[in-house]
Design a protein around this motif. Structure first.
Motif, PDB file in Angstrom:
ATOM      1  N   GLY A 106       0.822  -1.343   0.069  1.00 54.85           N
ATOM      2  CA  GLY A 106      -0.148   0.165  -0.015  1.00 54.85           C
ATOM      3  C   GLY A 106       1.027   1.340  -0.141  1.00 54.85           C
ATOM      4  N   ALA A 108       0.700   4.112   2.592  1.00 59.63           N
ATOM      5  CA  ALA A 108       1.270   4.933   3.728  1.00 59.63           C
ATOM      6  C   ALA A 108       0.396   4.577   4.779  1.00 59.63           C
ATOM      7  CB  ALA A 108       1.610   6.604   3.707  1.00 59.63           C
ATOM      8  N   PRO A 109       0.804   4.220   6.048  1.00 56.70           N
ATOM      9  CA  PRO A 109      -0.261   4.194   7.135  1.00 56.70           C
ATOM     10  C   PRO A 109      -1.185   5.437   7.370  1.00 56.70           C
ATOM     11  CG  PRO A 109       2.004   3.777   7.926  1.00 56.70           C
ATOM     12  CD  PRO A 109       2.237   4.307   6.486  1.00 56.70           C
ATOM     13  N   GLU A 113      -3.587   2.823  11.668  1.00 56.25           N
ATOM     14  CA  GLU A 113      -2.430   2.206  11.508  1.00 56.25           C
ATOM     15  C   GLU A 113      -1.386   2.648  12.454  1.00 56.25           C
ATOM     16  OE1 GLU A 113      -4.292   3.341   8.795  1.00 56.25           O
ATOM     17  OE2 GLU A 113      -5.093   1.378   8.211  1.00 56.25           O
ATOM     18  N   PHE A 120      -3.119  -1.270   7.161  1.00 52.31           N
ATOM     19  CA  PHE A 120      -4.297  -1.742   6.903  1.00 52.31           C
ATOM     20  C   PHE A 120      -5.303  -2.198   7.740  1.00 52.31           C
ATOM     21  CE2 PHE A 120      -2.541  -1.368   2.677  1.00 52.31           C
ATOM     22  CZ  PHE A 120      -3.374  -0.340   1.962  1.00 52.31           C
TER      23      PHE A 120
HETATM   24  N1  URA Z   1      -3.604   3.027   3.363  1.00 49.88           N
HETATM   25  C1  URA Z   1      -2.463   2.403   2.981  1.00 49.88           C
HETATM   26  O1  URA Z   1      -2.131   2.799   1.938  1.00 49.88           O
HETATM   27  N2  URA Z   1      -1.982   1.737   3.865  1.00 49.88           N
HETATM   28  C2  URA Z   1      -2.402   1.576   5.165  1.00 49.88           C
HETATM   29  O2  URA Z   1      -1.492   1.031   5.896  1.00 49.88           O
HETATM   30  C3  URA Z   1      -3.399   1.995   5.505  1.00 49.88           C
HETATM   31  C4  URA Z   1      -4.285   2.922   4.606  1.00 49.88           C
END
Ligand code: URA
Length: 255
Positions: A106, A108-109, A113, A120
């Motif tokens: 993904g 980014a947190p 998260e 996620f």
């Molecule tokens: N969106 C992301 O791209 N990563 C995550 O960990 C949470 C939301």
């Protein structure tokens, strides 16, 4: 007042730096100082402002030194080169099974998260779990990470500099997991992994072989679950991508 505080928090202004508020508007603007005619001797020279941001080659050699995922996590935990760490609550390294043959990447947190220290786990994570469940997968048979392991303030997209500093660590993470298939979630993760500036709508659903660090792997981009929450009609495209992932995993005999 609560709305203002909420707005500050969303923008990443969430750390007190002093006991008393300072009214910067009441302060006099700094006076212009005429520079001295000749350079002062080294000992008297003013200290230069520290350079913001770390050194990508240091990040590369630190990442390369990790011989296991645990070591990589410890190295990242101690790494202070990327400014994102300053504002984040904690490192969000990974979730799922490090032995998995499918890896999801993904962007980014987000806030949840950042609180829990796992990728996620907020609303988009719950949708991701349902998407995985629809093709018979869950977090015991996938490994999940992000392009950057700290939450950017206010959930903004990480800057190219932040990405560049975190990328060697992600590359090493992929090398150490050595997945057989990779799925990227959303435009920024796709652009980072596929080294492209093409948009996600054009590239999603197409398999290609990509070199991630020293690991070459078949990878497919799909839409980000957060995008799907905002645009439910796009779920049918994401569904096609999930089916494609399932088919490819079956072809390769993955569990
Ligand atoms: N969106 C992301 O791209 N990563 C995550 O960990 C949470 C939301």
């Amino acid at each position: 007042m609560l709305a203002v505080l909420d707005w500050y928090r969303a923008a990443g202004v969430d750390t007190a730096v002093g006991e008393e508020p300072v009214d910067r508007f009441a302060q006099r603007p700094p006076q212009r100082v005429t520079p001295p005619p000749a350079a002062a001797p080294a000992a008297e020279r003013p200290v230069e402002a520290p350079m913001l941001g770390g050194d990508p080659s240091e990040a590369r050699s630190l990442a390369a030194s990790a011989q296991s995922l645990d070591q990589l996590q410890a190295i990242l935990g101690a790494y202070d080169g990327c400014g994102l760490k300053l504002r984040a609550t904690q490192l969000v390294f990974a979730d799922g099974n490090p032995e998995a043959e499918i890896m999801l990447i993904g962007e980014a947190p987000g806030a949840e998260e950042d609180r829990q220290g796992k990728p996620f786990v907020g609303k988009s994570g719950q949708l991701l779990d349902r998407m995985l469940g629809a093709i018979g997968l869950d977090r015991t048979n996938v490994y999940i990470a992000n392009t950057v392991p700290w939450r950017p303030p206010g959930n903004r997209t990480p800057t190219p500099e932040e990405m560049a500093l975190c990328l060697p660590f992600l590359h090493r993470q992929v090398e150490l997991v050595a997945p057989k298939l990779v799925m990227t979630l959303g435009g920024p993760a796709m652009q980072t992994i596929f080294s492209t500036t093409t948009g996600i709508i054009k590239m999603r659903g197409k398999w290609s072989s990509v070199a991630i660090g020293h690991h070459t792997v078949d990878a497919i981009p799909t839409l980000h679950p957060a995008y799907l929450l905002r645009n439910p009609a796009a779920k049918q495209q994401a569904w096609r991508d999930m089916l494609s992932l399932k088919l490819k995993a079956e072809e390769l005999g993955l569990n």
